[in-house]
Write an enzyme that holds these catalytic residues in place. Sequence first.
Site, short mmCIF file in Angstrom:
data_model
loop_
_atom_site.label_atom_id
_atom_site.label_comp_id
_atom_site.label_asym_id
_atom_site.label_seq_id
_atom_site.Cartn_x
_atom_site.Cartn_y
_atom_site.Cartn_z
CG PHE A 116 8.43 12.73 -0.76
CD1 PHE A 116 8.18 12.67 -2.12
CD2 PHE A 116 7.65 13.56 0.02
CE1 PHE A 116 7.17 13.41 -2.69
CE2 PHE A 116 6.62 14.32 -0.55
CZ PHE A 116 6.39 14.24 -1.90
CB ALA A 117 14.86 12.55 1.93
CB VAL A 118 10.36 11.45 5.73
CG1 VAL A 118 9.82 11.60 7.15
CG2 VAL A 118 9.70 12.47 4.81
CE LYS A 120 17.58 5.29 11.96
NZ LYS A 120 17.40 4.01 12.59
CG ASP A 206 10.61 5.29 -4.42
OD1 ASP A 206 9.65 6.05 -4.22
OD2 ASP A 206 10.56 4.06 -4.20
CG ASP A 208 14.62 3.86 -1.73
OD1 ASP A 208 13.80 4.67 -2.19
OD2 ASP A 208 14.38 2.64 -1.63
N PRO A 229 10.14 -3.51 -12.07
CG PRO A 229 12.05 -3.16 -10.77
CD PRO A 229 10.75 -2.52 -11.17
CD GLU A 298 4.27 -0.16 -6.17
OE1 GLU A 298 5.38 0.36 -6.39
OE2 GLU A 298 4.14 -1.31 -5.70
#
Length: 349
Positions: A116-118, A120, A206, A208, A229, A298
């Site tokens: 998903f890239a919404v 910025k 994700d 980013d 992590p 999550e």
Amino acid sequence: MQLWNGKTLTVILLSALLLGVLYCYISQSYRVVSLGSVWEEITADGRSEVHIESHQFHLVAPDSLQYKQPSIVSGRTDVVTVTPWLAPVVWEGTFNPVLLDSIYKPQNISVAVTVFAVGKYVMFLKDFLETAEQYFFVGFNVHVYVFTDQPTKMPQVKMGSGRQLTVRSVPSSKRWQEISARRMELIQTLIEEKLRNRTDYIFCLDVDSKFHGRWGTESLGGLVAVIHPGYYRDDRSQFPYERRPQSRAYVGPGQGDFYYCGGAFGGLLQEVHQLAKTCRSNFEADAKEGIEAAWQEESHLNRYMWINKPSKVLSPEYLWQDFKPRNAEVYIVRFSGVVKNYAEIRPNV
Ligand code: UD2
């Protein structure tokens, strides 16, 4: 005196026959169910169709393949490689990539990826897609689905043979929490509308983030979770689970196995469908009661995985964070979240 008259005999014979047929049917269904995964589909006219997939349990290796002898007494001792419910935990050094690829290649498996890239976040797409081409299931059928509110800003990325990219438009949003949380709904719908009966596995990642090393067939499984992590050395009381009992994402004290990432999960299509559908409906039911879980989807995913144990667990090699120095047990970082300035890229604080 005649012990059995004709009528009684017929009834007994018919009952025995019926019981026999019933036994065969039940034992056959159990045999199939225990070998494969069952996938129920309700057709347009309301009928229920059951599909059974069994290929994942039958691993055929080519006779000609030669590889390093596996040892039963030596191997990684610095990390745990199996969960208490006997799911493998994948770390570098626990698998043979050549062997695994040669098992899965003849199965002609297909792998879908959602990202998903919404707003910025479109700026992260280029690196994500380019590095996926270099490291993610190289040589396999991969179909990447990008969900964005700005399809015109899609970067030009050359996809390798057998690899495809599809862009789906989604509305913009003023709250990052909503963007992140709505992913479950969109994944559920994508599976129902496009992928069902066409794709074997799906991974939801994700954007980013970047790939730095192989992510391939070693990650395949029914339900696949990635260890976060940030918390894997901590006591479970420190995990940022949703702690309010009113929420459907609640995980109580003394509960929870690991803390899993919302930024990477996957598995067989039907398993991920079940996960997405459940998390979505629990998220929406919570929202109706005015509650949003601590870490949105999550938190719901962590609740789901507590009850529905993942059949394969990927170590933090599969989602590291660039700002964190690499710990000694992490021999290789395969996928990692880039350093970002939240205040600059999120639509709200
Ligand atoms: C963590 C999780 C993330 C999610 C979030 C809680 C990891 C490594 N990350 O990350 O998956 O569970 O906490 O909600 O497990 N996005 C957009 N536009 C936006 C905001 C978000 O497209 O304006 C999408 C994008 O795909 C991004 C994802 O949502 O990768 C997660 O959002 P995040 O990066 O803000 O969450 P983060 O890094 O705090």
